[in-house]
Design an enzyme around this catalytic site. Structure first.
Site, PDB file in Angstrom:
ATOM      1  N   CYS A   2       0.636  -1.273   0.100  1.00 25.99           N
ATOM      2  CA  CYS A   2      -0.022  -0.114   0.143  1.00 25.99           C
ATOM      3  C   CYS A   2       0.996   1.207  -0.035  1.00 25.99           C
ATOM      4  CB  CYS A   2      -0.882   0.125   1.095  1.00 25.99           C
ATOM      5  SG  CYS A   2      -2.162  -1.251   1.238  1.00 25.99           S
ATOM      6  N   ARG A  27       3.709  -0.505  -4.707  1.00 27.15           N
ATOM      7  CA  ARG A  27       3.667  -0.905  -3.620  1.00 27.15           C
ATOM      8  C   ARG A  27       2.207  -1.799  -3.541  1.00 27.15           C
ATOM      9  NH1 ARG A  27       6.840   1.586   0.189  1.00 27.15           N
ATOM     10  NH2 ARG A  27       5.792   0.653   1.884  1.00 27.15           N
ATOM     11  N   TRP A  73      -2.910  -2.730  -1.698  1.00 27.25           N
ATOM     12  CA  TRP A  73      -2.448  -4.299  -1.814  1.00 27.25           C
ATOM     13  C   TRP A  73      -3.546  -4.691  -0.589  1.00 27.25           C
ATOM     14  CZ3 TRP A  73      -0.804  -8.374   0.823  1.00 27.25           C
ATOM     15  CH2 TRP A  73      -0.332  -9.520   0.281  1.00 27.25           C
ATOM     16  N   ASN A  99      -1.699   2.329   5.692  1.00 30.99           N
ATOM     17  CA  ASN A  99      -0.912   1.198   5.355  1.00 30.99           C
ATOM     18  C   ASN A  99      -0.511   0.438   6.412  1.00 30.99           C
ATOM     19  OD1 ASN A  99       1.016  -0.468   4.298  1.00 30.99           O
ATOM     20  ND2 ASN A  99       2.618   1.161   4.086  1.00 30.99           N
ATOM     21  N   GLY A 100      -0.673  -0.844   6.512  1.00 31.41           N
ATOM     22  CA  GLY A 100      -0.190  -1.840   7.516  1.00 31.41           C
ATOM     23  C   GLY A 100      -1.470  -2.572   7.834  1.00 31.41           C
ATOM     24  N   GLU A 477      16.171 -18.823  -8.428  1.00 31.73           N
ATOM     25  CA  GLU A 477      15.936 -17.449  -8.623  1.00 31.73           C
ATOM     26  C   GLU A 477      15.312 -17.532 -10.131  1.00 31.73           C
ATOM     27  OE1 GLU A 477      15.478 -14.854  -7.337  1.00 31.73           O
ATOM     28  OE2 GLU A 477      15.581 -13.370  -8.801  1.00 31.73           O
ATOM     29  N   LYS A 481      11.589 -15.954 -10.909  1.00 29.74           N
ATOM     30  CA  LYS A 481      11.465 -14.924 -11.891  1.00 29.74           C
ATOM     31  C   LYS A 481      10.315 -15.115 -12.856  1.00 29.74           C
ATOM     32  CE  LYS A 481      12.784 -12.390 -10.392  1.00 29.74           C
ATOM     33  NZ  LYS A 481      13.488 -11.732  -9.111  1.00 29.74           N
ATOM     34  N   GLU A 484       6.590 -15.658 -11.181  1.00 26.93           N
ATOM     35  CA  GLU A 484       6.095 -14.543 -10.799  1.00 26.93           C
ATOM     36  C   GLU A 484       5.259 -13.607 -11.771  1.00 26.93           C
ATOM     37  OE1 GLU A 484       8.101 -11.660  -8.082  1.00 26.93           O
ATOM     38  OE2 GLU A 484       9.906 -12.163  -9.254  1.00 26.93           O
ATOM     39  N   HIS A 500      14.182 -38.115  -7.454  1.00 20.10           N
ATOM     40  CA  HIS A 500      13.508 -38.598  -6.126  1.00 20.10           C
ATOM     41  C   HIS A 500      12.119 -38.066  -6.146  1.00 20.10           C
ATOM     42  CE1 HIS A 500      17.444 -39.987  -4.552  1.00 20.10           C
ATOM     43  NE2 HIS A 500      17.942 -38.830  -5.099  1.00 20.10           N
ATOM     44  N   LYS A 595       5.558  -4.859  -4.476  1.00 15.71           N
ATOM     45  CA  LYS A 595       7.202  -4.688  -4.560  1.00 15.71           C
ATOM     46  C   LYS A 595       7.524  -4.693  -3.072  1.00 15.71           C
ATOM     47  CE  LYS A 595      11.126  -3.872  -6.052  1.00 15.71           C
ATOM     48  NZ  LYS A 595      11.513  -5.224  -7.025  1.00 15.71           N
TER      49      LYS A 595
HETATM   50  O1  M6R Z   1      12.835  -6.156  -0.417  1.00  9.44           O
HETATM   51  P1  M6R Z   1      13.066  -7.490   0.032  1.00  9.44           P
HETATM   52  O2  M6R Z   1      14.505  -7.780  -0.772  1.00  9.44           O
HETATM   53  O3  M6R Z   1      13.252  -7.865   1.390  1.00  9.44           O
HETATM   54  O4  M6R Z   1      12.060  -8.315  -0.554  1.00  9.44           O
HETATM   55  C1  M6R Z   1      12.041  -9.896  -0.572  1.00  9.44           C
HETATM   56  C2  M6R Z   1      10.829 -10.601  -1.592  1.00  9.44           C
HETATM   57  O5  M6R Z   1       9.844  -9.931  -1.402  1.00  9.44           O
HETATM   58  C3  M6R Z   1      11.244 -10.155  -3.021  1.00  9.44           C
HETATM   59  O6  M6R Z   1      12.534 -10.393  -3.232  1.00  9.44           O
HETATM   60  C4  M6R Z   1      10.384 -10.968  -4.077  1.00  9.44           C
HETATM   61  O7  M6R Z   1      10.551 -12.322  -3.992  1.00  9.44           O
HETATM   62  C5  M6R Z   1      10.648 -10.397  -5.368  1.00  9.44           C
HETATM   63  N1  M6R Z   1       9.175 -10.045  -6.017  1.00  9.44           N
HETATM   64  C6  M6R Z   1      11.073 -11.242  -6.289  1.00  9.44           C
HETATM   65  O8  M6R Z   1      11.192 -10.917  -7.715  1.00  9.44           O
END
Ligand code: M6R
Length: 600
Positions: A2, A27, A73, A99-100, A477, A481, A484, A500, A595
């Protein structure tokens, strides 16, 4: 999660709020709203969807000098018009954005607000109703605001306006980020400085549980005891162009392309006058004193931590454990005699990581935060900070922050090793220079990556990434990517682990992206590829120069074997980007994500 903005002054309030919200959309982006206030009262415009949808319903002719805005969000209640912020008290006198997460909102509802008919499912509405109730009981607004806040358990960043007072925005925060920006004849409120760079670069940091009264001419900060606190502003060191897409179609592509430059900036930032890599002596001392490092992080930052463990153990010979922050409290490991914690967080605001940091500080242990955001919560609350120098990362999918985290971890490990008298036989400045050059080459392979995305991922339901040793972590990773942003079910596995269980999922044509950048495990990973090919998989092998074979689809330039994750990830970022694009996904704002994840 948010984003909040507020403005009080003589300029076009509505436009400043909307522009600010556009900058905060990273956000959260499931609904948005603004409330603007003029002599006729408070006018609320809110809508499910993006800021663009909000823009289309805002009354252009409505002029105002005061206003607040929000991009959401969803936590409490589905994304809808009713649950979108701002929320109003029953009489309409008070309007609030928040926000929160208010953990005790049901209790507050039952205890104090039994007779109130709520319009939304949100925890926010409880706060604004509580303030109205306290005012109706005879309290001054400021007192009602502070009394209500004292009843809240949880996290909040709040901006409140009062229909009977056009001259003030009431502001407070606890555990959620919020800044006040200063101008001449105006002041602003924002979750992130980048939202208000359009009007000022002077900001005041706010501390948890402070109450802030913002007018056009003044900002008054009061602490918990009601005493006025004075604080110097800081200059936000952000260039407006850092937060623009420029000619790029998406932030993600821009941020992928920025990686070589970021690595060069990091090398510069951590170089001393003699041209040697250097970090704060206190941090080096903390590393020299510890008998075990605990890395705590989430998502991509967690994946960086897995690679960081290899750097620290191999270079500095200090044992490292890596933990997912959201699980740490339940599965807290037995700590060593002198533990040292490293939090890795691009945003520095991730609530899961912060919860662990709070616990670690309660236990009296030292903590380092590796973050991209100076002054972020994790940075402020840790003993030491190592900055990423990556510039703002706006796309939800983290790219340049990941490689920046790896570069900083490599420098950190090498400086620690040197301080411990260990010879690592690696000139880290030179090697990172080679990495930056290799990154440039890889950023120039977009057409090939687009073709790989077409060939392997255009219609597939799922995709597996395999690798051994350090390649396994890059595979994790790569899978994150891809899933998501393209919504293809993607999972990363250690090459030897597929047989396995997961090999049961391999069907005719299942794409397998295999990384082969490590000589020590090259035969092993190639054996794993043969196993899946025998069961119908469609393999895409990405190898490193010197290890390539005829069957490989793509070969990355040669860099120091330990530093390969910094470059082998780039093809995976680009393949994910093009897969998402071909599938018509919203690359920068994937569904259900945000984000900065500021809820646990
Ligand atoms: O701001 P941060 O690095 O703590 O965020 C951690 C994760 O939320 C962040 O890396 C998330 O997995 C990304 N969307 C991945 O691309």
């Amino acid at each position: 999660m948010c984003g909040i903005v507020g403005y009080i002054g003589n300029q076009d309030t509505k436009e400043i709020l909307l522009k600010g919200l556009e900058k905060l959309e990273y956000r959260g982006y499931d609904s948005a709203g603004i409330a603007i206030q003029n002599a006729d009262g408070v006018h609320v415009f809110k809508e499910k969807g993006r800021i663009l949808d909000l823009r289309s319903i805002v009354d252009e002719s409505c002029k105002a000098n005061t206003g607040i805005g929000h991009t959401r969000w969803a936590t409490h209640g589905v994304p809808s018009h009713e649950n979108a912020h701002p929320h109003q008290s029953t009489s309409g006198r008070f309007t609030m954005v928040h926000n929160g997460v208010i953990e005790n909102y049901s209790h507050l509802k039952r205890e104090f607000l039994k007779d109130v008919s709520f319009k939304s499912d949100t925890d926010t509405e409880v706060i604004v109703q509580l303030i109205e109730k306290l005012v109706n009981e005879g309290n001054k607004v400021e007192d009602a605001f502070s009394q209500a806040l004292k009843l809240l358990k949880g996290s909040y960043a709040i901006a409140l306006i009062d229909a009977e007072n056009e001259e003030t925005i009431f502001v407070a925060k606890n555990k959620s980020p919020l800044l006040v920006g200063l101008g001449t004849d105006f002041n602003v409120v924002a979750s992130d400085a980048m939202a208000m760079l359009q009007v000022t670069d002077q900001f005041l940091e706010l501390m948890d549980k402070e109450i802030v009264i913002v007018t056009k001419e003044s900002v008054t900060i009061q602490n918990l005891e009601g005493e006025v606190v004075s604080r110097d502003p800081f200059t936000a060191e952000l260039d407006a162009s850092d937060i623009e897409k420029g000619t790029y179609p998406h932030y993600m592509l821009k941020e992928i392309d920025e990686q070589p430059l970021v690595i060069r900036k990091i090398v510069q930032a951590y170089q001393d006058d003699q041209g040697k890599m250097s970090i704060d002596q206190d941090i080096v001392d903390a590393m020299n004193d510890t008998d075990r490092v605990y890395i705590v992080a989430c998502g991509t930052s967690y994946h960086a931590g897995l690679v960081g463990k290899q750097f620290i153990e191999k270079m500095a010979n200090i044992p490292v454990e890596v933990h997912v922050a959201s699980e740490f409290s339940y599965n807290m490991p037995l700590l060593s005699q002198n533990p040292l914690f490293i939090f890795i967080s691009q945003s520095g605001e991730t609530a899961d990581s912060r919860a662990v940091l709070v616990r670690v500080k309660e236990l009296g242990h030292k903590a380092i935060t590796i973050t991209n955001v100076p002054g972020s919560t994790l940075s402020r609350e840790s003993d030491y900070t190592l900055l990423l120098h990556a510039g703002p990362e706006i796309a939800v999918a983290s790219t340049k922050a990941y490689t920046a985290q790896l570069a900083v971890l490599a420098i950190f490990a090498s400086v620690t090793a040197e301080s411990l008298g260990r010879d690592i036989s690696l000139d880290i400045i030179q090697e990172l220079g080679i990495v930056a050059n290799a990154m440039e080459v890889l950023c120039g392979t977009k057409e090939e990556m687009e073709q790989i995305a077409r060939d392997y991922l255009a219609t597939t339901r799922n995709c597996f990434f395999i690798g051994r040793s350090i390649d396994f972590f890059v595979g994790l990773e790569g899978a994150l990517k891809l899933k998501e942003i393209s919504y293809i079910q993607a999972e990363g596995f250690a090459g030897g682990e597929l047989k396995h269980g997961t090999i049961a999922l391999i069907e005719e044509g299942t794409p397998i992206i295999a990384l082969a950048t490590q000589e020590s495990v090259n035969l092993g990973i190639r054996g794993n590829v043969k196993e899946v090919v025998a069961r119908g998989a469609n393999p895409c092998i990405i190898s490193m120069k010197g290890l390539e074979e005829e069957e490989d689809r793509f070969v990355i330039p040669e860099v120091s074997p330990m530093l390969t994750p910094l470059i082998s990830v780039i093809p995976l970022q680009l393949i994910s980007y093009y897969a998402a694009l071909h599938r018509d996904c919203d690359v920068d704002k994937p569904r259900n994500l945000a984000k900065s994840v500021t809820v646990e």
